[in-house]
Scaffold this motif. Sequence first.
Motif, PDB file in Angstrom:
ATOM      1  N   SER A 114      30.106  26.060  17.552  1.00 58.38           N
ATOM      2  CA  SER A 114      30.058  24.868  16.716  1.00 58.38           C
ATOM      3  C   SER A 114      28.770  24.874  15.897  1.00 58.38           C
ATOM      4  O   SER A 114      27.812  25.592  16.222  1.00 58.38           O
ATOM      5  CB  SER A 114      30.132  23.605  17.583  1.00 58.38           C
ATOM      6  OG  SER A 114      29.018  23.554  18.458  1.00 58.38           O
ATOM      7  N   PRO A 115      28.707  24.104  14.828  1.00 60.89           N
ATOM      8  CA  PRO A 115      27.524  24.093  13.970  1.00 60.89           C
ATOM      9  C   PRO A 115      26.299  23.537  14.683  1.00 60.89           C
ATOM     10  O   PRO A 115      26.397  22.858  15.700  1.00 60.89           O
ATOM     11  CB  PRO A 115      27.931  23.177  12.812  1.00 60.89           C
ATOM     12  CG  PRO A 115      29.402  23.068  12.879  1.00 60.89           C
ATOM     13  CD  PRO A 115      29.764  23.220  14.319  1.00 60.89           C
ATOM     14  N   TRP A 116      25.142  23.830  14.126  1.00 58.12           N
ATOM     15  CA  TRP A 116      23.905  23.153  14.488  1.00 58.12           C
ATOM     16  C   TRP A 116      23.711  22.021  13.496  1.00 58.12           C
ATOM     17  O   TRP A 116      24.182  22.098  12.345  1.00 58.12           O
ATOM     18  CB  TRP A 116      22.718  24.113  14.436  1.00 58.12           C
ATOM     19  CG  TRP A 116      22.624  24.995  15.642  1.00 58.12           C
ATOM     20  CD1 TRP A 116      23.654  25.441  16.410  1.00 58.12           C
ATOM     21  CD2 TRP A 116      21.434  25.543  16.210  1.00 58.12           C
ATOM     22  NE1 TRP A 116      23.183  26.241  17.430  1.00 58.12           N
ATOM     23  CE2 TRP A 116      21.824  26.319  17.325  1.00 58.12           C
ATOM     24  CE3 TRP A 116      20.090  25.474  15.886  1.00 58.12           C
ATOM     25  CZ2 TRP A 116      20.904  27.000  18.113  1.00 58.12           C
ATOM     26  CZ3 TRP A 116      19.165  26.143  16.667  1.00 58.12           C
ATOM     27  CH2 TRP A 116      19.572  26.902  17.778  1.00 58.12           C
ATOM     28  N   ILE A 117      23.053  20.968  13.943  1.00 58.24           N
ATOM     29  CA  ILE A 117      22.859  19.813  13.071  1.00 58.24           C
ATOM     30  C   ILE A 117      21.413  19.328  13.147  1.00 58.24           C
ATOM     31  O   ILE A 117      20.682  19.635  14.084  1.00 58.24           O
ATOM     32  CB  ILE A 117      23.813  18.655  13.434  1.00 58.24           C
ATOM     33  CG1 ILE A 117      23.583  18.199  14.881  1.00 58.24           C
ATOM     34  CG2 ILE A 117      25.263  19.063  13.236  1.00 58.24           C
ATOM     35  CD1 ILE A 117      24.442  17.004  15.273  1.00 58.24           C
ATOM     36  N   ARG A 118      21.023  18.577  12.123  1.00 61.19           N
ATOM     37  CA  ARG A 118      19.694  17.974  12.104  1.00 61.19           C
ATOM     38  C   ARG A 118      19.799  16.580  11.505  1.00 61.19           C
ATOM     39  O   ARG A 118      20.325  16.401  10.403  1.00 61.19           O
ATOM     40  CB  ARG A 118      18.710  18.807  11.288  1.00 61.19           C
ATOM     41  CG  ARG A 118      17.271  18.240  11.324  1.00 61.19           C
ATOM     42  CD  ARG A 118      16.340  18.923  10.333  1.00 61.19           C
ATOM     43  NE  ARG A 118      16.289  20.351  10.539  1.00 61.19           N
ATOM     44  CZ  ARG A 118      16.595  21.248   9.604  1.00 61.19           C
ATOM     45  NH1 ARG A 118      17.009  20.843   8.413  1.00 61.19           N
ATOM     46  NH2 ARG A 118      16.508  22.535   9.861  1.00 61.19           N
ATOM     47  N   LEU A 156      26.710   9.186  18.374  1.00 62.01           N
ATOM     48  CA  LEU A 156      26.373  10.606  18.399  1.00 62.01           C
ATOM     49  C   LEU A 156      25.222  10.851  19.361  1.00 62.01           C
ATOM     50  O   LEU A 156      24.295  10.041  19.459  1.00 62.01           O
ATOM     51  CB  LEU A 156      25.948  11.108  17.014  1.00 62.01           C
ATOM     52  CG  LEU A 156      26.997  11.277  15.913  1.00 62.01           C
ATOM     53  CD1 LEU A 156      27.489   9.925  15.412  1.00 62.01           C
ATOM     54  CD2 LEU A 156      26.416  12.059  14.750  1.00 62.01           C
ATOM     55  N   ALA A 157      25.273  11.973  20.042  1.00 57.31           N
ATOM     56  CA  ALA A 157      24.161  12.430  20.872  1.00 57.31           C
ATOM     57  C   ALA A 157      23.838  13.856  20.450  1.00 57.31           C
ATOM     58  O   ALA A 157      24.698  14.735  20.504  1.00 57.31           O
ATOM     59  CB  ALA A 157      24.506  12.372  22.355  1.00 57.31           C
ATOM     60  N   ILE A 158      22.600  14.074  20.001  1.00 57.45           N
ATOM     61  CA  ILE A 158      22.164  15.383  19.517  1.00 57.45           C
ATOM     62  C   ILE A 158      21.160  15.949  20.508  1.00 57.45           C
ATOM     63  O   ILE A 158      20.145  15.320  20.802  1.00 57.45           O
ATOM     64  CB  ILE A 158      21.507  15.268  18.124  1.00 57.45           C
ATOM     65  CG1 ILE A 158      22.486  14.610  17.141  1.00 57.45           C
ATOM     66  CG2 ILE A 158      21.064  16.635  17.619  1.00 57.45           C
ATOM     67  CD1 ILE A 158      21.846  14.241  15.810  1.00 57.45           C
ATOM     68  N   GLU A 159      21.449  17.143  21.020  1.00 63.10           N
ATOM     69  CA  GLU A 159      20.546  17.794  21.969  1.00 63.10           C
ATOM     70  C   GLU A 159      19.809  18.935  21.285  1.00 63.10           C
ATOM     71  O   GLU A 159      20.425  19.769  20.625  1.00 63.10           O
ATOM     72  CB  GLU A 159      21.322  18.323  23.176  1.00 63.10           C
ATOM     73  CG  GLU A 159      20.427  18.907  24.255  1.00 63.10           C
ATOM     74  CD  GLU A 159      21.197  19.258  25.504  1.00 63.10           C
ATOM     75  OE1 GLU A 159      21.236  20.442  25.874  1.00 63.10           O
ATOM     76  OE2 GLU A 159      21.765  18.318  26.126  1.00 63.10           O
ATOM     77  N   GLU A 160      18.499  18.936  21.443  1.00 64.91           N
ATOM     78  CA  GLU A 160      17.663  19.947  20.801  1.00 64.91           C
ATOM     79  C   GLU A 160      18.103  21.350  21.217  1.00 64.91           C
ATOM     80  O   GLU A 160      18.340  21.622  22.387  1.00 64.91           O
ATOM     81  CB  GLU A 160      16.199  19.720  21.180  1.00 64.91           C
ATOM     82  CG  GLU A 160      15.221  20.597  20.433  1.00 64.91           C
ATOM     83  CD  GLU A 160      13.778  20.243  20.772  1.00 64.91           C
ATOM     84  OE1 GLU A 160      12.884  20.595  19.985  1.00 64.91           O
ATOM     85  OE2 GLU A 160      13.546  19.607  21.818  1.00 64.91           O
ATOM     86  N   ALA A 161      18.200  22.244  20.214  1.00 68.35           N
ATOM     87  CA  ALA A 161      18.645  23.606  20.502  1.00 68.35           C
ATOM     88  C   ALA A 161      17.683  24.655  19.973  1.00 68.35           C
ATOM     89  O   ALA A 161      17.871  25.832  20.235  1.00 68.35           O
ATOM     90  CB  ALA A 161      20.031  23.844  19.900  1.00 68.35           C
ATOM     91  N   SER A 162      16.658  24.255  19.218  1.00 66.47           N
ATOM     92  CA  SER A 162      15.715  25.227  18.679  1.00 66.47           C
ATOM     93  C   SER A 162      14.906  25.840  19.813  1.00 66.47           C
ATOM     94  O   SER A 162      14.651  25.209  20.835  1.00 66.47           O
ATOM     95  CB  SER A 162      14.776  24.567  17.672  1.00 66.47           C
ATOM     96  OG  SER A 162      14.128  23.462  18.253  1.00 66.47           O
TER      97      SER A 162
END
Length: 235
Positions: A114-118, A156-162
């Motif tokens: 799936s895509p990455w988002i910011r 939405l819940a965004i989990e850091e992936a960097s």
Amino acid sequence: MTSGAGLARAQLTIMEPPAKVGAKPGAQIARVPFQFNPNTLALTKSTEWRRKPSRMASQSALPEFVGSGPRSLSLEVFLDATATHDNSVERKVEQLMLACVPTPRSLANKKPASPWIRFEWGTSKTTSFDGVLSSFSVNYSLFDVDGKPLRATCSLAIEEASADAPGQNPTSGSRVARRTHRVVAGDSLPQLAWREYGDATAWRLIAEANGIDDPLVLVPGAELLVPSADEDGAW
């Protein structure tokens, strides 16, 4: 929710997933501006500790630090088709749901992801980071006579992936350190190289680390990796 011509508008950038583990996200797939800015943002970050049981009833063992968990950002996006020329909020919901399914490019490469988002909102930095959508839900609250949804609230819940670049962890024993720089209007690689290394001609080191062909054309808001001056013995 707030909206207005003079306000910084929140938006979600959807990007191709990295080509390999530890790499940066790929090309931008879509940029989804928010109709209304969020009222609240919830940011969490955790640390993990390990503690061995103590045989002494009156004492407890000292905790041992295991690692730092990712940041997680939770927010709600309000959509209202009654205030626009759209007939339904479904198109906007589908845009957001793009971040939940593998991208066509990743499927073509036989590496579904799936895509990455910011999430971006003005100059905010603590809530703006590369991540993945860990959860998504939508609550429709108003419908047209034909059943089309006119209002919706998306959670939405965004989990850091960097991840740190190889050798960036100060405890890894590597002598090479890296940091990042967020581009602002007027930046160029020679200027950045002069500030970092005292040598404008050292811009090639930054260009190679970020795959940049033109040192004078940088996109404001982009995050650049700035290698140590002595990386690979180049300087």
